[in-house]
Every structure is written in C-alpha cells, then in structure tokens.
Motif scaffolding. Structure first.
Motif, short mmCIF file in Angstrom:
data_model
loop_
_atom_site.label_atom_id
_atom_site.label_comp_id
_atom_site.label_asym_id
_atom_site.label_seq_id
_atom_site.Cartn_x
_atom_site.Cartn_y
_atom_site.Cartn_z
N PHE A 117 0.84 -1.20 0.00
CA PHE A 117 0.00 0.00 0.00
C PHE A 117 0.88 1.25 0.00
CE2 PHE A 117 -2.66 3.32 1.83
CZ PHE A 117 -3.90 3.08 1.29
N GLY A 118 0.62 2.15 -0.92
CA GLY A 118 1.35 3.42 -0.94
C GLY A 118 2.77 3.31 -1.47
N ALA A 119 2.97 2.50 -2.46
CA ALA A 119 4.32 2.23 -2.97
C ALA A 119 5.05 3.50 -3.42
CB ALA A 119 4.25 1.22 -4.11
N CYS A 120 4.34 4.46 -3.98
CA CYS A 120 5.01 5.67 -4.49
C CYS A 120 5.03 6.80 -3.45
CB CYS A 120 4.34 6.16 -5.77
SG CYS A 120 2.79 7.04 -5.54
N GLU A 121 4.59 6.48 -2.25
CA GLU A 121 4.60 7.44 -1.13
C GLU A 121 3.80 8.70 -1.43
OE1 GLU A 121 8.72 7.95 -0.17
OE2 GLU A 121 8.87 5.92 0.65
N GLY A 122 2.75 8.56 -2.20
CA GLY A 122 1.84 9.67 -2.42
C GLY A 122 2.20 10.59 -3.57
N THR A 123 3.06 10.16 -4.46
CA THR A 123 3.47 11.00 -5.58
C THR A 123 2.62 10.78 -6.84
OG1 THR A 123 5.16 9.42 -6.26
CG2 THR A 123 5.83 11.17 -4.73
N LEU A 124 1.54 10.04 -6.69
CA LEU A 124 0.61 9.79 -7.80
C LEU A 124 1.26 9.07 -8.98
CD1 LEU A 124 -1.86 12.82 -8.11
CD2 LEU A 124 -2.42 10.42 -7.73
N THR A 125 2.10 8.11 -8.68
CA THR A 125 2.73 7.33 -9.74
C THR A 125 2.49 5.83 -9.58
OG1 THR A 125 4.83 7.35 -8.54
CG2 THR A 125 4.51 9.04 -10.23
N CYS A 126 1.54 5.48 -8.72
CA CYS A 126 1.14 4.08 -8.61
C CYS A 126 -0.37 4.09 -8.34
CB CYS A 126 1.89 3.36 -7.48
SG CYS A 126 1.35 3.78 -5.81
N SER A 127 -0.95 2.96 -8.13
CA SER A 127 -2.35 2.95 -7.71
C SER A 127 -2.53 1.96 -6.57
CB SER A 127 -3.26 2.62 -8.89
OG SER A 127 -2.91 1.36 -9.44
N THR A 128 -1.45 1.74 -5.84
CA THR A 128 -1.49 0.75 -4.75
C THR A 128 -2.29 1.23 -3.55
OG1 THR A 128 0.58 1.54 -3.82
CG2 THR A 128 0.71 -0.26 -5.44
N CYS A 129 -2.64 2.49 -3.52
CA CYS A 129 -3.45 3.02 -2.42
C CYS A 129 -4.92 3.10 -2.81
CB CYS A 129 -2.94 4.40 -2.00
SG CYS A 129 -3.07 5.63 -3.31
N HIS A 130 -5.29 2.37 -3.85
CA HIS A 130 -6.67 2.36 -4.33
C HIS A 130 -7.62 1.88 -3.23
CE1 HIS A 130 -9.78 0.22 -7.08
NE2 HIS A 130 -10.20 1.43 -6.77
N GLY A 146 -6.03 6.60 -1.82
CA GLY A 146 -5.94 6.97 -0.41
C GLY A 146 -4.94 8.08 -0.12
N CYS A 147 -3.93 8.20 -0.96
CA CYS A 147 -2.92 9.25 -0.71
C CYS A 147 -3.45 10.62 -1.07
CB CYS A 147 -1.64 8.95 -1.47
SG CYS A 147 -1.78 9.09 -3.26
N GLN A 148 -4.57 10.69 -1.75
CA GLN A 148 -5.09 11.99 -2.19
C GLN A 148 -6.28 12.47 -1.36
OE1 GLN A 148 -3.39 13.69 -4.69
NE2 GLN A 148 -2.02 12.01 -4.13
FE1 FES Z 1 0.93 5.93 -5.11
FE2 FES Z 1 -1.24 6.87 -3.88
S1 FES Z 1 0.52 6.01 -3.00
S2 FES Z 1 -0.77 6.90 -5.98
#
Ligand code: FES
Length: 69
Positions: free
Chosen positions: A16-29, A65-67
């Motif tokens: 969860f949150g692989a890109c640490e909130g930089t909007l480059t993954c979708s693991t926080c779906h 979730g990061c957004q």
């Molecule tokens: Fe990667 Fe939300 S943590 S898009």
C-alpha cells in the motif's frame, strides 16, 4: 491523507502506498460505499483520475488513499 494514517500507525498493508503519495502508482486504491464516498472532503483531481484508470477493479466510488486529505 489516508496514506499518512496507514504509515503513521504502522498498519501492515502489503504494497500500500508504494510511491509514497506522488501519484505514480495505484497501490493506495480504495473503494468506498456510496455514503462514505459522498462525504469525502474533496473530489479527485485530473491527475488522480488518470492514475485511477490503472487501478485494479476500478468502480464509481474508487479513490486513491494518498489523495484524500
Ligand atoms: Fe501511489 Fe497513492 S501512493 S498513488
């Protein structure tokens, strides 16, 4: 954000949150029920919607979730 809640509380959600909130993954779906989705404090921006398009099992009440602040 919900990602911060997960990280700050050491909640073990594998990947969860692989890109640490930089909007480059979708693991926080996340998928919300309609009432909770409607109560969220913000709507998805275009960048979030673009990344959501890559999320597994996307639905009308999906968010990243990061957004969600
Ligand atoms: Fe990667 Fe939300 S943590 S898009």
């Amino acid at each position: 954000s919900i990602l911060d809640v997960v990280v700050n509380n050491s909640i073990d959600l594998d990947g969860f949150g692989a890109c640490e909130g930089t909007l480059t993954c979708s693991t926080c779906h996340l998928i919300f029920n309609q009432a909770d989705f409607d109560a969220l404090p913000s709507k998805a921006c275009d960048e979030e919607l673009d990344m959501l398009d890559l999320a597994y099992d996307l639905c009308e009440t999906s968010r990243l979730g990061c957004q969600i602040i």
